[in-house]
Design a protein around this motif. Structure first.
Motif, mmCIF file in Angstrom:
data_model
loop_
_atom_site.group_PDB
_atom_site.id
_atom_site.type_symbol
_atom_site.label_atom_id
_atom_site.label_comp_id
_atom_site.label_asym_id
_atom_site.label_seq_id
_atom_site.Cartn_x
_atom_site.Cartn_y
_atom_site.Cartn_z
ATOM 1 N N ALA A 284 0.848 -1.191 0.000
ATOM 2 C CA ALA A 284 0.000 0.000 0.000
ATOM 3 C C ALA A 284 0.878 1.232 0.000
ATOM 4 O O ALA A 284 1.951 1.244 0.607
ATOM 5 N N ALA A 285 0.446 2.241 -0.708
ATOM 6 C CA ALA A 285 1.098 3.553 -0.666
ATOM 7 C C ALA A 285 0.019 4.578 -0.367
ATOM 8 O O ALA A 285 -1.072 4.521 -0.948
ATOM 9 N N ILE A 286 0.313 5.483 0.554
ATOM 10 C CA ILE A 286 -0.694 6.448 0.992
ATOM 11 C C ILE A 286 -0.046 7.831 1.040
ATOM 12 O O ILE A 286 1.034 7.999 1.608
ATOM 13 N N PRO B 164 8.485 0.850 4.602
ATOM 14 C CA PRO B 164 9.703 1.459 4.063
ATOM 15 C C PRO B 164 9.610 2.978 3.892
ATOM 16 O O PRO B 164 10.651 3.643 3.826
ATOM 17 N N VAL B 165 8.405 3.501 3.790
ATOM 18 C CA VAL B 165 8.246 4.958 3.653
ATOM 19 C C VAL B 165 7.380 5.446 4.798
ATOM 20 O O VAL B 165 6.292 4.905 5.046
ATOM 21 N N GLU C 184 7.026 9.421 6.327
ATOM 22 C CA GLU C 184 7.522 10.772 6.531
ATOM 23 C C GLU C 184 6.385 11.790 6.521
ATOM 24 O O GLU C 184 5.425 11.667 5.758
ATOM 25 N N ASP D 259 3.382 10.847 3.941
ATOM 26 C CA ASP D 259 3.633 9.734 3.007
ATOM 27 C C ASP D 259 3.883 8.463 3.806
ATOM 28 O O ASP D 259 4.710 8.448 4.726
ATOM 29 N N LEU D 260 3.207 7.413 3.398
ATOM 30 C CA LEU D 260 3.345 6.131 4.090
ATOM 31 C C LEU D 260 3.301 5.025 3.049
ATOM 32 O O LEU D 260 2.476 5.063 2.133
ATOM 33 N N ALA D 261 4.197 4.067 3.179
ATOM 34 C CA ALA D 261 4.122 2.874 2.327
ATOM 35 C C ALA D 261 4.242 1.648 3.218
ATOM 36 O O ALA D 261 5.065 1.625 4.139
ATOM 37 N N GLN E 103 -1.315 9.183 -5.689
ATOM 38 C CA GLN E 103 -0.229 8.527 -4.955
ATOM 39 C C GLN E 103 -0.730 7.512 -3.938
ATOM 40 O O GLN E 103 0.075 6.856 -3.281
#
Lengths: 215, 196
Positions: free
Chosen positions: B74-76, B116-117, B119, B132-134, B173
């Motif tokens: 997932a990417a947020i 991994p992401v 910030e 940002d979150l992954a 995104q």
């Protein structure tokens, strides 16, 4: 007369339907052909030099490193472009690269006219790397591009690593891990012969933002 | 009579031609180049605190409901656009890491999740907070849940009190990827929080 008209209209009606169906069939064929366009699996080198190399054109043996590979591994291919300003003067795709025991890959290209170029290198599943102001001379050139490792994880070829690339790799990680074959060799990032979490770990080490762009 | 018959035949031909083109098209599945999308899942925001006042903490949770779809990543991206002075101050959940981070739901590591992401960025020029979150699931079988899954929480201090603050998901995104490697169709609702 009445019977004639009825038959006449029936023939016209059927004719229209048949023509319509033919048109639809042709349209579907065109759509299908368009949908079948895919990124080719690169197996043969296709140098496309332009302009035509002159009599003093040089050849080059060059070396690169792919992220995650530190020993002899399977052959890979890459794309290398020689640019002057914004113009790609020479573009070579599917250049076969063979690995040394230390994991450094080497390949060879021919027919580059002498001059200074910005060289762009990209693996099949790797972000673009730029090497500015590379000089080519007549005869044999030896170019070392190992100062910047080729970062792995761009599986869809858009020169960025994002969640789609991670998802594509994850979809290919099975339990037990799949052996590498021609259809999945892109995902064997570390050249181990298996597609597993160690490949994913390498990609995740590059996935530090939602979109990690190549150079 | 012949002219009338010819005109009628011409129109009959046209009608049947259109019928031949239109009706088969309706029965055939469309083939497009857009990426396939699976069932609908949703990301949404929630808070345990109602009507916080100045000085209070406002924890905003980032939640996922995947409704039984097998997912792997997932990417947020969540954005908050403010006017004037920033009314909420993000609290860094990990002082050892660079930048400001949201608080990851640590219990998810038991089911194979890594982040991994992570910030939180404030752009003062644009008056914008971006989160940002992954999240990536490392289990080869993927992750299936029909329940609400809290991925992370962003704690904030209310510094001033506009009537409400609204967080929006960035639709370009924010993505959810299935075990098949395809994007899952998402419902993304803005998160509105009323301050006092």
């Amino acid at each position: 007369m009445g019977t004639f008209l009825r038959v006449f209209f029936l023939v016209v009606l059927l004719g229209g339907l048949v023509v319509g169906l033919i048109l639809v069939g042709q349209r579907q064929l065109l759509i299908k052909e368009a949908a079948n366009i895919s990124i080719p699996i690169l197996t043969k080198p296709t140098p496309t030099p332009s302009p035509t190399p002159g009599p003093d054109a040089g050849s080059a043996t060059f070396t690169v490193r792919f992220q995650g590979i530190s020993s002899a591994a399977a052959e890979k291919v890459l794309r290398i472009t020689f640019n002057q300003g914004d113009t790609a003067v020479y573009s070579f795709t599917n250049i076969p690269m063979s690995a040394s025991p230390g994991g450094t890959y080497s390949g060879k290209i021919n027919g580059i006219n002498p001059g200074a170029y910005d060289v762009h290198i990209r693996g099949e599943a790797h972000l673009l790397r730029k090497f500015p102001n590379i000089s080519i001379v007549t005869g044999q050139n030896t170019l070392d591009f190992t100062s910047k490792i080729l970062l792995a994880g761009d599986f869809d070829g858009d020169n960025r690593i994002n969640v789609n690339d991670v998802g594509i790799l994850s979809a290919n990680i099975k339990s037990p891990p799949a052996m590498v074959d021609p259809s999945n060799r892109l995902f064997d990032v570390d050249g181990s012969g298996l597609i597993d979490n160690s490949d994913l770990d390498i990609v995740l080490s590059n996935y530090k933002g939602l979109e990690v762009l190549g150079e | 009579m012949k002219i009338l018959a010819t005109v009628a035949a011409f129109f009959t031909f046209l009608i049947s031609l259109v019928s031949g083109v239109v009706f088969p098209s309706k029965n055939q599945s469309p083939e497009t180049t857009s990426p396939p999308q699976l069932e609908t899942a949703s990301f949404y925001l929630s808070s345990d605190v109602s009507y916080p006042t100045v000085g209070d903490e406002l924890p905003v949770s980032i939640n996922l409901r995947a409704d039984g779809v097998n997912i792997v990543a997932a990417a947020i991206r969540i954005v908050y656009k403010y006017i004037g002075i920033l009314p909420i101050l993000p609290i860094d959940a990990d002082s050892l890491a660079d930048g400001t981070q949201a608080q990851i739901n640590e219990s998810l590591s038991d089911s194979g999740w890594v982040f991994p992401v992570n910030e939180v960025i404030q752009d003062k020029n644009l008056s914008l907070i971006t989160i940002d979150l992954a999240a990536v699931n490392l289990r080869p079988e993927g992750f299936v849940s029909s329940e609400e899954v809290k991925l992370a929480t962003l704690d904030m201090i209310v510094a001033s009190a506009p009537p409400k603050i609204t967080f929006h998901f960035d639709k370009t995104q924010t993505k959810l990827i299935s075990k098949e490697g395809e994007e899952v169709k998402l419902q993304l609702k803005p998160g509105e929080f009323v301050l006092r």
